[in-house]
Every structure is written in structure tokens, then in C-alpha cells.
Enzyme design. Structure first.
Site, PDB file in Angstrom:
ATOM      1  N   GLU A  86       0.835  -1.210   0.000  1.00  9.02           N
ATOM      2  CA  GLU A  86       0.000   0.000   0.000  1.00  9.02           C
ATOM      3  C   GLU A  86       0.869   1.260   0.000  1.00  9.02           C
ATOM      4  O   GLU A  86       0.605   2.204  -0.726  1.00  9.02           O
ATOM      5  CB  GLU A  86      -0.902   0.029   1.243  1.00  9.02           C
ATOM      6  CG  GLU A  86      -2.041  -0.965   1.202  1.00  9.02           C
ATOM      7  CD  GLU A  86      -3.150  -0.537   0.245  1.00  9.02           C
ATOM      8  OE1 GLU A  86      -3.287   0.658  -0.010  1.00  9.02           O
ATOM      9  OE2 GLU A  86      -3.851  -1.425  -0.258  1.00  9.02           O
ATOM     10  N   CYS A 123     -11.695   1.705 -16.370  1.00  2.94           N
ATOM     11  CA  CYS A 123     -12.098   3.111 -16.248  1.00  2.94           C
ATOM     12  C   CYS A 123     -10.830   3.968 -16.171  1.00  2.94           C
ATOM     13  O   CYS A 123     -10.557   4.646 -15.189  1.00  2.94           O
ATOM     14  CB  CYS A 123     -12.968   3.307 -15.004  1.00  2.94           C
ATOM     15  SG  CYS A 123     -13.806   4.898 -14.996  1.00  2.94           S
ATOM     16  N   CYS A 143     -15.481   1.608 -21.757  1.00  2.00           N
ATOM     17  CA  CYS A 143     -16.836   1.505 -21.203  1.00  2.00           C
ATOM     18  C   CYS A 143     -17.567   0.250 -21.687  1.00  2.00           C
ATOM     19  O   CYS A 143     -18.401  -0.297 -20.961  1.00  2.00           O
ATOM     20  CB  CYS A 143     -17.635   2.757 -21.542  1.00  2.00           C
ATOM     21  SG  CYS A 143     -16.907   4.245 -20.829  1.00  2.00           S
ATOM     22  N   CYS A 168     -17.216  -2.490 -19.240  1.00  2.00           N
ATOM     23  CA  CYS A 168     -17.421  -2.140 -17.829  1.00  2.00           C
ATOM     24  C   CYS A 168     -18.752  -2.655 -17.275  1.00  2.00           C
ATOM     25  O   CYS A 168     -19.803  -2.441 -17.878  1.00  2.00           O
ATOM     26  CB  CYS A 168     -17.349  -0.624 -17.691  1.00  2.00           C
ATOM     27  SG  CYS A 168     -17.548  -0.083 -15.996  1.00  2.00           S
ATOM     28  N   CYS A 194     -24.136   4.160 -15.532  1.00  2.00           N
ATOM     29  CA  CYS A 194     -23.024   5.086 -15.259  1.00  2.00           C
ATOM     30  C   CYS A 194     -23.374   6.487 -15.772  1.00  2.00           C
ATOM     31  O   CYS A 194     -23.713   6.673 -16.942  1.00  2.00           O
ATOM     32  CB  CYS A 194     -21.750   4.590 -15.938  1.00  2.00           C
ATOM     33  SG  CYS A 194     -20.413   5.785 -15.854  1.00  2.00           S
TER      34      CYS A 194
HETATM   35  S1  SF4 Z   1     -18.954   2.983 -17.878  1.00  2.00           S
HETATM   36 FE1  SF4 Z   1     -18.506   4.583 -16.407  1.00  2.00          FE
HETATM   37  S2  SF4 Z   1     -17.416   3.575 -14.754  1.00  2.00           S
HETATM   38 FE2  SF4 Z   1     -17.398   2.213 -16.509  1.00  2.00          FE
HETATM   39  S3  SF4 Z   1     -15.493   2.662 -17.606  1.00  2.00           S
HETATM   40 FE3  SF4 Z   1     -17.063   3.939 -18.509  1.00  2.00          FE
HETATM   41  S4  SF4 Z   1     -16.943   5.842 -17.382  1.00  2.00           S
HETATM   42 FE4  SF4 Z   1     -15.868   4.326 -16.166  1.00  2.00          FE
END
Ligand code: SF4
Length: 345
Positions: A35, A189, A196, A199, A205
């Protein structure tokens, strides 16, 4: 829709990172070390340092029992040297006041030097199954984009932390969730061109819905960073170079570095006082700190063996080091770069 936490956990299980050297352990010493090293430093840079450090100092007691100046060479090059000094201080407190065992409560961990809320929470969650969320740069990026949190500074941070605690309320074993957030932030992200389409948070989002990925997180208001200048003296004989120990406090505290002069006039006076020395100016370069830019003017000084008595050069706290030892010394990165790329050395 599946909860935010569950989606992150499932994604981590399937697509997150599982083979970093500090994963799969519940040893607080190892988690703490990773960390601290990972603060402001990339994973790819940290891996080698982490393995080398752990080999040399396999336990918190081993670290605490080693003088700090013998620890610094294992940190040299990672930057932010206050982290290394705090690391050593923290190890000594854990070894003496806690009998070598890290406390399990995040609130207790936070009292130790160099351990902030996120680091304390991370150790508590990974090692002691606490329900304590983390908040590093990667998590901030995911949160600001997903929740549409704008702004910069303490007020925004407070909002982010409130959201982080709210998310984990009633959850258990959130180590994988914390890891998943870090992985998602660094792998999907990302700062530029977030992926995206890959994701798990895309369906709801905020940044994706309103195409705000490029403006979130909000940028820090621009501040002009001042520039300082210094003259670094590479005073060398055929096989040795003169290094100076820096004061414990301040930039590069406790590390070895090159002797410095503040300006051209000081250099000229010093050279006049030492007429047998031969000076040769080298190309200047800049080193960027978080709060200022340092313009370094290196000057190569060839000394004869009869001048090896550093006291005669009127520079304090110095010692001659064999050129062959350079790579193993605790030197700041621009000094290391300067010495290792000088064709004359
Ligand atoms: S959908 Fe939203 S959280 Fe996911 S990568 Fe894209 S900007 Fe980031």
C-alpha cells in the site's frame, strides 16, 4: 439491478488482477508495504521494489531492527522519500509498542506514521475482514464518473468517502470489492479512453450516459509551479566521486547526493578558491517535484588524488565513494541518472 458492490466483486472474480505479488496474503506487513509503495507509484514500477524489499526485510521486526540509512537504498528511485522514513518509523512503533503485530482496527492503524484512512481501511479489510472501503486515485475516478460527482478538494473528497461507506454498509468480506475497484480503475475506467464497453457499471453510469468521461474527475485548478535552480558538482577522481549526505528533513532527506552551490557567482568564487580544479559544464536538465521544478546545472570537476581530502574543498558532510558502487547507493533519481549516464564516469 445487481448492487454496485456485487457487480464489482463478480467482475473482479472474472476479469480482475489475481497474480500481483501482494495478493493472496493476509499478512498485514506485506499488505501495508504494498500500500505504501503503491501511493503515487505505478504497479509495474512497484513490483520489483516490493520483491527486493521483502527479500531483504522479511518481517516488520527485521525492518525495525535495521538502521534507516540501510533501508533507504531499497527505496531509492521510488521517490517521495518521506514515505520511506515514515515506513521505518511505523515499523519501529509496531515492533516495540505492538509486539510486532499490526493492530486490526482501522482507527488504530490510522494512528501510525504514514498510514492514512484509505491505507488503514485497506489493511483492515484485506487482513482482518473489516468492512472498510478504500479511496485511491483509481477509486476516485470510478466514483466521480459513475455517480457524476463534480468538483475538486476537501468537499468533493468528503462526498466520495460518504458514498464509499454507504456502498459497503451491510456487506461482508469486502477485500475483493476493494481490489475490484482498484482493478477496474486501472484497467477499464482509465484516465483517457476508458473501455466503457467492457465495464460492468455501464448500464447506469452517469459519465457514460452523458458522455462526461473526459471531464470527470474534475481537474485540479491549475497552479503555476515555481522553478528553482541549483548547481550540482560532480567532483571526481579517476575512480571515486564525492557525495554529500543531505539533512534528514526536507527534499531527499537522509539520502546521499551531489554537493550543490546555489548560483554561478558562488561557483566562480569556489573555483577561484580552488585553482587546481578543472571545471566543465554539462547540459542542464529539469526535475519535477509536486510543488516546484528544479533546474539542475551539473558541473563536472576533475580532482587529483592529492585533493582527496574533502575538507580542503570546503564542503561539509562528504565522503568519497567508488564509482563502481554508484548503483547500490541511496541516491535521488536525477542524481542517479546523472551519474549513470555521464560518459566520463
Ligand atoms: S462505464 Fe462509467 S465507470 Fe465504466 S469505464 Fe465507462 S466511465 Fe468508467
Amino acid at each position: 439491478m445487481t448492487s454496485f458492490v456485487k457487480r464489482i466483486q463478480a467482475w473482479q472474480q472474472q476479469s480482475g488482477r489475481h497474480h500481483l505479488p501482494w495478493q493472496g496474503t493476509t499478512d498485514p506487513y506485506k499488505v501495508w508495504l504494498s500500500e505504501i509503495m503503491l501511493q503515487q507509484t505505478q504497479v509495474s514500477t512497484v513490483i520489483d521494489y516490493y520483491l527486493r524489499f521483502l527479500k531483504k526485510f522479511p518481517s516488520v521486526t527485521a525492518l525495525a531492527n535495521t538502521p534507516v540509512e540501510e533501508v533507504m537504498p531499497y527505496w531509492a528511485g521510488l521517490g517521495y522519500y518521506a514515505r520511506a522514513r515514515n515506513l521505518h518509523k511505523c515499523a519501529q512503533i509496531v515492533a516495540t509498542q505492538y509486539k510486532g503485530l499490526f493492530p486490526s482496527q482501522a482507527s488504530e492503524l490510522q494512528k501510525l506514521p504514514g498510514i492514512g484512512e484509505s491505507t488503514a481501511n485497506s489493511i483492515a479489510a484485506f487482513c482482518f475482514h473489516a468492512t472498510t472501503p478504500i479511496m485511491d486515485g483509481n477509486v476516485k475516478r470510478v466514483f466521480t464518473r459513475f455517480y457524476g460527482i463534480e468538483g475538486y478538494g476537501a468537499k468533493t473528497d468528503k462526498q466520495l468517502w460518504e458514498q464509499a461507506y454507504k456502498n459497503v454498509m451491510g456487506e461482508q468480506q469486502i477485500g475483493q470489492y476493494n481490489q475490484g475497484l482498484m482493478d477496474l480503475g486501472s484497467m477499464v475506467c482509465t484516465r483517457s479512453k476508458p473501455k466503457c464497453q467492457e465495464c460492468p457499471l455501464r448500464p447506469d453510469c452517469y459519465a457514460f450516459k452523458y458522455s462526461k468521461q473526459a471531464v470527470l474527475p474534475s481537474k485540479k485548478p491549475k497552479k503555476i509551479i515555481p522553478q528553482r535552480e541549483t548547481i550540482m558538482l560532480i567532483i571526481r577522481t579517476q575512480h571515486k566521486v564525492l557525495l554529500q549526505k543531505r539533512p534528514a528533513q526536507g527534499i531527499w532527506g537522509g539520502l546521499l547526493s551531489l554537493p550543490e552551490l546555489t548560483n554561478e557567482a558562488e561557483l566562480n568564487t569556489w573555483l577561484t578558491e580552488h585553482p587546481t580544479l578543472h571545471a566543465q559544464k554539462m547540459a542542464s536538465f529539469e526535475h519535477i517535484f509536486s510543488h516546484y521544478r528544479l533546474l539542475i546545472h551539473p558541473v563536472r570537476i576533475s580532482a587529483t588524488t592529492t585533493l582527496q581530502d574533502s575538507a580542503r574543498l570546503a564542503i561539509t558532510d562528504t565522503q568519497w565513494y567508488p564509482l563502481s558502487d554508484i548503483s547500490s547507493l541511496a541516491l535521488p533519481s536525477p542524481v542517479m541518472k546523472l551519474l549513470s549516464t555521464d560518459p566520463e564516469l
